[in-house]
Design an enzyme around this catalytic site. Structure first.
Site, PDB file in Angstrom:
ATOM      1  N   SER A   1       1.892  -4.825  -5.754  1.00 19.23           N
ATOM      2  CA  SER A   1       2.872  -3.875  -5.208  1.00 19.23           C
ATOM      3  C   SER A   1       3.831  -4.588  -4.265  1.00 19.23           C
ATOM      4  CB  SER A   1       2.155  -2.746  -4.454  1.00 19.23           C
ATOM      5  OG  SER A   1       1.263  -2.098  -5.326  1.00 19.23           O
TER       6      SER A   1
ATOM      7  N   HIS B   1      -2.449  -1.954 -11.941  1.00 15.30           N
ATOM      8  CA  HIS B   1      -3.165  -0.679 -11.760  1.00 15.30           C
ATOM      9  C   HIS B   1      -3.370   0.023 -13.103  1.00 15.30           C
ATOM     10  CE1 HIS B   1      -1.016  -0.919  -7.721  1.00 15.30           C
ATOM     11  NE2 HIS B   1      -2.273  -0.804  -7.358  1.00 15.30           N
TER      12      HIS B   1
ATOM     13  N   MET C   1      -3.428   2.215  -3.554  1.00 20.34           N
ATOM     14  CA  MET C   1      -2.526   2.594  -2.463  1.00 20.34           C
ATOM     15  C   MET C   1      -1.167   2.977  -3.044  1.00 20.34           C
ATOM     16  SD  MET C   1      -3.627   0.417   0.844  1.00 20.34           S
ATOM     17  CE  MET C   1      -2.669  -1.037   0.545  1.00 20.34           C
TER      18      MET C   1
HETATM   19  O1  PAF Z   1      -6.742  -2.669  -3.376  1.00 20.68           O
HETATM   20  C1  PAF Z   1      -6.221  -1.685  -2.818  1.00 20.68           C
HETATM   21  O2  PAF Z   1      -5.193  -1.154  -3.269  1.00 20.68           O
HETATM   22  C2  PAF Z   1      -6.857  -1.098  -1.574  1.00 20.68           C
HETATM   23  O3  PAF Z   1      -7.400  -2.107  -0.781  1.00 20.68           O
HETATM   24  C3  PAF Z   1      -7.922  -0.019  -1.889  1.00 20.68           C
HETATM   25  C4  PAF Z   1      -9.083  -0.597  -2.664  1.00 20.68           C
HETATM   26  C5  PAF Z   1      -7.272   1.095  -2.681  1.00 20.68           C
HETATM   27  C6  PAF Z   1      -8.461   0.569  -0.587  1.00 20.68           C
HETATM   28  O4  PAF Z   1      -7.447   1.152   0.162  1.00 20.68           O
END
Ligand code: PAF
Length: 290
Positions: A188, A38, A31
């Site tokens: 985040s 990430h 997201m």
């Molecule tokens: O973990 C996340 O950032 C969200 O839940 C995902 C897997 C991108 C789905 O929107």
């Protein structure tokens, strides 16, 4: 710089070209507001795949009424720089209408023990939104491998179930939680924390460690392990626990005694930030520090 696109058709063209060239496809769904957690998913995808696609989409269907959809951190230029550093090939950053056009009315929902405890009762509809968007992303990108963080442990187990049940021809690759030096899991939502709250938030991982320690000392009674963790967390007045549960690491059923790997998981409010974290006890230690 990666190719950045908002359209499903362009992602599909890129993936089709890579497939023709015999490359494997990796997908990292996010997201945005990308942090080291990430980046560890993206680096692993870069090592393992010929084409790496990162999706950046603040998925409205997984936010429950009253949650932080509007103020969720967004930083596309910064995210693109981070994707570039890791060598991501394609960033898919659709508008909501691309993912959910008018008339859209299909949901994907996992049922059963995986959605009975932990975050599920506190965020009704949340996991249905997650599985719905992930199923769509899997159909759009058609990856061989999709990467998910173990910090969102319940989400990971639900996505694994969904991918298996719907016969998606892909591997779900779990990636260990990345932590700050004081143990706070990268998230985040950590940007919501003031410096005082940031200090208080370290109690979450300290508590989980206390639960792990109780297990390491021979405690197998789930209530005692939870109590050991709770004592440490509740000693920090800046933290308000929402839940702290010990569940089977695969089925997420509540356990009374730890005889197989189990996940000690929590959600807590620190200021206005709702944070989650977990440790798996009775299994391999896969946590790492940022
Ligand atoms: O973990 C996340 O950032 C969200 O839940 C995902 C897997 C991108 C789905 O929107």
């Amino acid at each position: 710089m990666p190719l950045v696109t908002k359209t499903i058709s362009e992602v599909r063209e890129q993936v089709a070209a890579a497939r023709r060239a015999g490359r494997t496809i990796g997908l990292v769904p996010t997201m945005g507001a990308l942090h080291e957690g990430h980046l560890s998913l993206m680096r692993r995808a870069r090592e393992e795949c010929g084409l790496v696609v990162v999706s950046i989409f603040v998925n409205p269907t997984q936010f429950v009424a009253g949650e932080d959809l509007e103020r969720y951190p967004r930083d596309l230029p910064g995210d693109l720089r981070r994707c570039d550093e890791v060598g991501v090939d394609v960033v898919f950053a659709p508008e909501a209408e691309e993912m959910y056009p008018p008339g859209d009315s299909t949901w994907v929902e996992v049922t059963g023990t995986l959605v009975e405890g932990m975050c599920a009762p506190h965020r009704p509809g949340h996991f249905r939104g997650v599985t719905t968007v992930c199923a769509r992303l899997f159909n759009i990108v058609g990856p061989d491998r999709a990467y998910f963080g173990e910090k969102d442990y319940q989400q990971l187990k639900i996505i694994e179930r969904m991918a298996a049940d719907l016969k998606f021809p892909l591997a779900i690759v779990p990636i260990p939680t990345v932590r700050e030096p004081d143990g706070l899991a990268m998230s985040s939502r950590n940007v919501y924390l003031s410096s005082e709250e940031r200090k208080a938030a370290a109690a979450l991982h300290r508590g989980l460690r206390a639960g792990e320690e109780a297990f390491a000392q021979g405690e197998r009674n789930a209530a005692e392990i939870v109590r050991a963790a709770r004592r440490v967390i509740e000693a920090e007045p800046g933290v308000r626990l929402q839940y702290l549960e010990l569940r089977d690491a695969e089925t997420l059923e509540a356990v009374e005694r730890v005889a197989r790997p189990a996940v000690l998981a929590l959600a807590a409010f620190v200021g206005r930030a709702r944070l989650i974290d977990n440790v798996v006890i009775g299994g391999a230690d896969r946590q790492c520090r940022g």
